[in-house]
Design a protein around this motif. Structure first.
Motif, short mmCIF file in Angstrom:
data_model
loop_
_atom_site.label_atom_id
_atom_site.label_comp_id
_atom_site.label_asym_id
_atom_site.label_seq_id
_atom_site.Cartn_x
_atom_site.Cartn_y
_atom_site.Cartn_z
N UNK A 192 0.83 -1.21 0.00
CA UNK A 192 0.00 0.00 0.00
C UNK A 192 0.87 1.26 0.00
N UNK A 193 2.07 1.16 -0.52
CA UNK A 193 3.00 2.27 -0.46
C UNK A 193 3.28 2.91 -1.82
N UNK A 194 2.29 2.87 -2.69
CA UNK A 194 2.48 3.45 -4.02
C UNK A 194 2.74 4.95 -3.97
N UNK A 195 2.22 5.65 -2.94
CA UNK A 195 2.40 7.10 -2.86
C UNK A 195 3.68 7.53 -2.17
N UNK A 196 4.53 6.58 -1.79
CA UNK A 196 5.74 6.92 -1.05
C UNK A 196 6.67 7.84 -1.85
N UNK A 197 6.83 7.59 -3.12
CA UNK A 197 7.71 8.43 -3.95
C UNK A 197 7.24 9.88 -3.96
N UNK A 198 5.93 10.09 -4.08
CA UNK A 198 5.38 11.44 -4.09
C UNK A 198 5.58 12.13 -2.75
N UNK B 63 15.50 7.41 3.30
CA UNK B 63 14.19 6.92 2.86
C UNK B 63 14.14 6.69 1.35
N UNK B 64 15.09 7.26 0.62
CA UNK B 64 15.09 7.11 -0.84
C UNK B 64 15.17 5.65 -1.26
N UNK B 65 15.96 4.85 -0.56
CA UNK B 65 16.08 3.44 -0.93
C UNK B 65 14.77 2.69 -0.76
N UNK B 66 13.96 3.11 0.21
CA UNK B 66 12.64 2.49 0.37
C UNK B 66 11.73 2.89 -0.78
N UNK B 67 11.76 4.17 -1.12
CA UNK B 67 10.91 4.66 -2.21
C UNK B 67 11.29 4.02 -3.53
N UNK B 68 12.58 3.86 -3.77
CA UNK B 68 13.04 3.27 -5.03
C UNK B 68 12.52 1.84 -5.18
N UNK B 69 12.58 1.06 -4.11
CA UNK B 69 12.16 -0.34 -4.20
C UNK B 69 10.64 -0.48 -4.19
N UNK B 70 9.99 0.17 -3.23
CA UNK B 70 8.55 0.01 -3.10
C UNK B 70 7.79 0.71 -4.22
N UNK B 71 8.44 1.67 -4.86
CA UNK B 71 7.81 2.29 -6.02
C UNK B 71 7.55 1.28 -7.11
N UNK B 72 8.42 0.26 -7.22
CA UNK B 72 8.21 -0.80 -8.20
C UNK B 72 7.43 -1.97 -7.65
N UNK B 73 7.59 -2.23 -6.35
CA UNK B 73 6.94 -3.40 -5.75
C UNK B 73 5.45 -3.20 -5.48
#
Length: 324
Positions: free
Chosen positions: A87-93, A139-149
């Motif tokens: 449920x983390x699709x909005x993390x990058x934004x 937090x960027x590393x989380x956004x990078x991975x979960x943005x695709x997952x």
């Protein structure tokens, strides 16, 4: 030269302008100069105090804007740390918005000279913004991975939801064929992810789920067949109308409904493990996420940033009491 105001004070002191003797006149003149000097000093102190208070209040207003903006955007970022992995699709934004707030805050600090009473507040604001950038970097590393997952997690949820609806489907073979296609696509897309070392275990678990879904649904597709068991609504209605109700007045299961339930049941050995594994993997990945957050120092950095923010808020309260 004594001012008119000073002369007026002198006249009142000497008796409404009475003429003084030469000796007394010289003494009176000295008194005038002393009184005027004291008044001038008092006025200068008052003016200086007003000016400093105004500068402090102006700086405090700017500080409040910085803290409100940074604190709000950090809160929006942190809410993703408590959500399930998928449920983390909005993390990058949220991360991009947080970085923008930090940049805007730094620009305000750079453009504003702090008055001396605000030196400590200025230092705390600078530390909060600087460490906020450090938090964003982690937090960027989380956004990078979960943005695709996360989008792939949504696809997995749709597959599981489709499996749970098979018993009520009007065309089980076609529904299974569609789910098998989705699962094979998911399995292929998961293999394109390139996680960092911290997320390798989580990625392996999700890959194992995608493999299971693709294999089992492909096997289920072969067993139930690709021939549709669907009948037209007219034929289905006619068939259903021919079935008598039982003694309670409740219509028994329709022929099409019974067929769907039997077909879904015949492949449950393939579909049930997918549903069960999905429930398990959600909990496991959430636990892994928490472990990674601790190991890379994300939570510790967030606490550090919030500590500076809290100290800055207290400084503002103290300044407002002193310079209100």
């Amino acid at each position: 030269m004594p001012t008119r105001g000073c002369m007026d004070h002198l006249k009142k002191a000497s008796g409404d302008g009475q003429i003084l003797a030469p000796g007394r006149a010289r003494a009176g003149k000295a008194l005038v100069l002393l009184v005027c000097a004291l008044l001038a000093g008092s006025l200068a102190l008052t003016a200086s105090g007003c000016g400093e208070s105004g500068k402090v209040n102006t700086y405090v207003d700017m500080a409040n804007k910085v803290l409100a903006e940074v604190n709000t955007k950090e809160g929006e970022l942190k809410k993703y740390w408590t959500l399930p992995v998928f449920q983390q699709e909005g993390l990058n934004t949220a991360l991009a918005d947080y970085r923008k707030s930090l940049a805007a805050s730094q620009a305000m600090l750079d453009a504003t000279d702090f008055p001396e009473p605000c030196r400590q507040l200025d230092d705390l604001l600078g530390r909060a913004v600087d460490q906020g950038r450090g938090l964003a970097d982690i937090d960027t590393q989380f956004a990078d991975y979960f943005g695709g997952l996360a989008p792939l997690g949504k696809q997995a949820e749709q597959i599981v939801s489709g499996i749970n609806k098979l018993e009520t489907s009007t065309d089980v073979p076609s529904a299974v064929a569609g789910l098998a296609d989705q699962a094979r696509t998911l399995d292929s897309q998961v293999r394109t992810l390139s996680p960092s070392a911290q997320f390798s275990e989580a990625n392996q678990q999700f890959q194992a789920f995608a493999d299971l879904a693709a294999k089992n649904l492909t096997d289920a597709e072969g067993k139930v067949g690709k021939t549709s068991g669907y009948t037209s609504p007219d034929n289905q209605n006619n068939s259903d109308q021919q079935i008598n109700t039982d003694t309670t007045g409740t219509a028994p299961e329709t022929q099409s409904g019974r067929q769907s339930r039997e077909q879904a049941s015949s492949i449950s050995s393939y579909t049930d493990p997918i549903v069960e594994e999905w429930g398990t993997i959600n909990g496991e990945l959430t636990a892994l996420l928490g472990q990674v957050m601790q190991s890379v120092g994300l939570m510790a950095k967030a606490s550090e940033v919030e500590g500076y923010i809290g100290q800055a808020v207290q400084q503002i309260k103290d300044l407002e009491k002193q310079y209100k």
